[in-house]
Design a protein around this motif. Sequence first.
Motif, mmCIF file in Angstrom:
data_model
loop_
_atom_site.group_PDB
_atom_site.id
_atom_site.type_symbol
_atom_site.label_atom_id
_atom_site.label_comp_id
_atom_site.label_asym_id
_atom_site.label_seq_id
_atom_site.Cartn_x
_atom_site.Cartn_y
_atom_site.Cartn_z
ATOM 1 N N UNK A 58 65.104 33.432 2.076
ATOM 2 C CA UNK A 58 64.902 34.853 2.345
ATOM 3 C C UNK A 58 64.050 35.065 3.590
ATOM 4 N N UNK A 59 63.794 33.996 4.322
ATOM 5 C CA UNK A 59 63.050 34.093 5.574
ATOM 6 C C UNK A 59 63.726 35.084 6.525
ATOM 7 N N UNK A 60 62.930 35.905 7.194
ATOM 8 C CA UNK A 60 63.457 36.850 8.173
ATOM 9 C C UNK A 60 63.827 36.166 9.482
ATOM 10 N N UNK A 61 63.514 34.880 9.594
ATOM 11 C CA UNK A 61 63.919 34.110 10.771
ATOM 12 C C UNK A 61 64.859 32.985 10.349
ATOM 13 N N UNK A 62 65.793 33.309 9.455
ATOM 14 C CA UNK A 62 66.723 32.314 8.921
ATOM 15 C C UNK A 62 67.563 31.694 10.031
ATOM 16 N N UNK A 63 67.930 30.436 9.824
ATOM 17 C CA UNK A 63 68.680 29.682 10.820
ATOM 18 C C UNK A 63 70.134 30.152 10.911
#
Length: 415
Positions: A58-63
């Motif tokens: 759920x990271x806002x900087x997802x790969x």
Amino acid sequence: MGSIATRSPFVPETLVRLAPIDGVRFATAEAGIRYRGRTDLMVAVLADGTTVAGVLTQSKTASAPVLACRKHLKKGTARLLIVNSGNANAFTGKRGREAVDLTVEAGAKAADCTRHDVFVASTGVIGEPLEAEKFAHLIDGLVKSAQPDAFEAAARAIMTTDTYPKLATRKALIGDVEVTINGFCKGAGMIAPDMATMLCFIFTDAAIAAEPLQALLDEHVETTFNAMTVDGDTSTSDTCLVFATGAARARGQEPVTKVGSKKLRAFSAALHDLMQDLAIQVAKDGEGLSKFVTFVVEGAESAAAARRIALSCANSPILKTAIAGEDPNWGRVVMAVGKSGEAADRDALSIWFGDHCVARDGERAADYSEPAVAAYMKNREIVIRINVGVGEASGHVWTCDLTHDYVSINADYRS
């Protein structure tokens, strides 16, 4: 990349052997993405009709690979998985998307399938462009040469700072037909999963539609992968995928298509057990660890609150360093409970290190023995139990201590 300072004290003497699963084949290669003299590219070839479920960071900087998997999961079918280590293909902008597109295109051509049936994952350094053209040409050969009895080789190819491959297997009955569940994952640092874990891939020969498979994964992730942390840092690349080849149909298993089907009770329990096994293995391979730690929280308002309190403890550097120093500093537990933001009754708070009660009803326990608790802290596995005195709910989190070696590994990571 710098060398790993120490091997985990929990490296198993022998690795679990995973028997082949009908409908899954693996191949690996040394693509030279970042490492030299080791495999860093893996493909899993899946039979036609394979269903897939997944949970992703759920990271806002997802790969870029995470975004591709999120899109492809909507179809619910899979024919190929391609994973590289050494480069996370995260924070790489347009070039990252182009690398994914090139990889997916090569995979779809090699497996003779649609692009939406190709899943990709990457792990390693963030922010460095992934030059997919240097390995995309290998995918066709890997698909052709893939073998079913290669789970360990596949698990090794996706490792980064891991000191051993994490493998697990379970059996379960669906009706009167036995099915197999095999899984492997990687992870040692930047571990605080949020809806997924590092990279984890699970395979079964069961015939289960994508929707009920997804429901099971969503249910079990909270008490397994999301109840484990190494350092409190959620990765940009967290990916957990479950593939069901459906090969058990040929042995008489009736396909399961409904969410909540009673036919999946035994399978559900086995899947949860396997996911828990893998989560614990990751915590036992935390970068630089010397101890495996379990925090158990009782007397909380809800299970979610109990887990958040446990995570507050498990992610506290000052508490984790005390554990590394074998210091029974229960005051740091009190601190971590208090900062969690969850309800806790200070004057009812009780704490145990193993079987030793160190604090009871808001103050130091009358029978507290520093030498006895200090002796307990020398154990390799530590259990800290906390009752916060406001309810009936409980929860747990697995973690490890924080040592000088963790600092050395991560200070040296890109060197």
